[in-house]
Design a protein around this motif. Structure first.
Motif, PDB file in Angstrom:
ATOM      1  N   ASN A 278      -8.900   2.959   8.646  1.00 47.75           N
ATOM      2  CA  ASN A 278      -9.294   3.048   7.236  1.00 47.75           C
ATOM      3  C   ASN A 278      -8.183   2.598   6.289  1.00 47.75           C
ATOM      4  N   GLY A 279      -7.061   2.185   6.853  1.00 47.56           N
ATOM      5  CA  GLY A 279      -5.949   1.734   6.028  1.00 47.56           C
ATOM      6  C   GLY A 279      -5.028   2.832   5.567  1.00 47.56           C
ATOM      7  N   THR A 280      -5.199   4.039   6.072  1.00 44.70           N
ATOM      8  CA  THR A 280      -4.330   5.151   5.699  1.00 44.70           C
ATOM      9  C   THR A 280      -3.017   5.072   6.469  1.00 44.70           C
ATOM     10  N   VAL A 281      -1.915   5.180   5.773  1.00 46.50           N
ATOM     11  CA  VAL A 281      -0.601   5.111   6.413  1.00 46.50           C
ATOM     12  C   VAL A 281      -0.366   6.373   7.248  1.00 46.50           C
ATOM     13  N   LEU A 282      -0.028   6.168   8.532  1.00 44.35           N
ATOM     14  CA  LEU A 282       0.219   7.284   9.441  1.00 44.35           C
ATOM     15  C   LEU A 282       1.704   7.611   9.548  1.00 44.35           C
ATOM     16  N   PHE A 283       2.522   6.582   9.752  1.00 43.18           N
ATOM     17  CA  PHE A 283       3.974   6.786   9.862  1.00 43.18           C
ATOM     18  C   PHE A 283       4.667   5.425   9.827  1.00 43.18           C
TER      19      PHE A 283
ATOM     20  N   PRO B  46      -3.262  -1.970  14.289  1.00 44.25           N
ATOM     21  CA  PRO B  46      -3.560  -2.900  13.196  1.00 44.25           C
ATOM     22  C   PRO B  46      -2.304  -3.432  12.517  1.00 44.25           C
ATOM     23  N   GLU B  47      -2.276  -4.747  12.351  1.00 47.55           N
ATOM     24  CA  GLU B  47      -1.193  -5.467  11.675  1.00 47.55           C
ATOM     25  C   GLU B  47       0.107  -5.490  12.480  1.00 47.55           C
TER      26      GLU B  47
END
Length: 306
Positions: free
Chosen positions: A39-44, A97-98
């Motif tokens: 969802n594009g939420t930054v995890l770490f 992702p990315e």
């Protein structure tokens, strides 16, 4: 003639065991790229480094699953990265992702900037000239490091390249801790010397004060071992709680001291037991050494002196 494009020149030196190119030295801890969920939420933000296939292998970073990266968009991660992602598998084949697809998982290592536990790391594949050259030298390391820098001046006189020891870099980071350690050792030696003088003085005074009692006990049939045992037990009654409290305080202070370090070796409590026994034996031995003369002296002489 860019030296970053000519690793073979360094690799062919007889005292070089391995040489690889990377974006940054292994001691650095850059974390410029975030890991996001679907969802594009930054995890770490993992520690990142770009390197070729043999980089981890040269540094003896153990591969525990999969294989090293060999293509763009492939990466190798450590176990802390897998744990942070919450993967139920070992992580091989997972897509970030990315970042790319995980081809291998390494055991990892604690970086000098890590705190309580190992930080997530990722090694991205790159076959392009990067910013740093890291070299593994054969022994003797210091001599060969000097030879390497001398040869580099000849190979690339206009580049201003200088190699530094990673071990020395780590030592410099912990310079203040080493100074404190050395000061603590010197203070400990001084305290032991003062304690020994105090113990000897106390024993001498105790033996002198009880010389008449010792003489009377000998006249009444007490053996030397009984007298020495009596004197030792009197000292032990005082020393025992003091040593126990001292060891407990040392353990507490040591625990606080170790909290600033990441890679520590747990202390076996058997060491404390050995320290306790050694201290008590030292105290009893000192008492016996100082009381031996009066215990063997003619009791008539002691009573006459009184």
């Amino acid at each position: 003639d860019n030296p970053l494009n000519g690793l073979s020149n360094i690799r062919n030196l007889p005292y070089v065991e391995g040489v690889e190119n990377a974006n940054t030295v292994i001691l650095e801890a850059y974390a410029p790229f975030s890991v996001k969920d679907e969802n594009g939420t930054v995890l770490f933000f993992p520690r990142s480094n770009f390197a070729n296939t043999d980089f981890c292998k040269m540094l003896n970073i153990k591969l525990i699953a999969g294989k090293y990266h060999t293509q763009p968009n492939e990466l190798v991660v450590n176990q802390a990265f897998v744990k942070k992602m919450g993967w139920t598998s070992n992580g091989v084949g997972e897509y970030v992702p990315e970042h790319g697809t995980v081809t291998g998982v390494v055991e990892g290592y604690l970086n000098v900037y890590d705190r309580a536990e190992m930080e997530p790391w990722e090694f991205r594949f790159s076959n392009e000239p990067l910013q740093t050259i890291q070299v593994r030298l054969k022994e003797p390391f210091e001599d060969n490091l000097f030879r390497l820098n001398e040869d580099i001046k000849k190979l690339y006189p206009n580049e201003g390249l200088t190699f530094e020891s990673s071990e020395k870099a780590i030592e410099n980071l912990y310079h203040s801790q080493r100074v404190f350690r050395d000061a603590t050792i010197l203070a400990t030696i001084a305290i032991l010397a003062i304690s020994l003088m105090g113990l000897i003085g106390y024993t001498n005074e105790e033996v002198r004060r009880r010389s008449k009692e010792i003489a009377i006990r000998k006249i009444n049939g007490a053996e030397i071992k009984n007298i020495l045992s009596m004197l030792s037990m009197d000292i032990v009654k005082i020393a025992l709680p003091a040593v126990v409290i001292g060891i407990a305080f040392a353990h507490h202070a040591g625990t606080i001291w170790k909290e600033q370090f990441k890679d520590i070796h747990p202390i076996n409590f058997g060491i404390y037991a050995m320290l306790f026994m050694a201290t008590m034996l030292f105290i009893v031995g000192t008492v016996i050494w100082k009381a031996w003369r009066i215990a063997n002296e003619n009791p008539v002489v002691s009573i006459k002196n009184e």
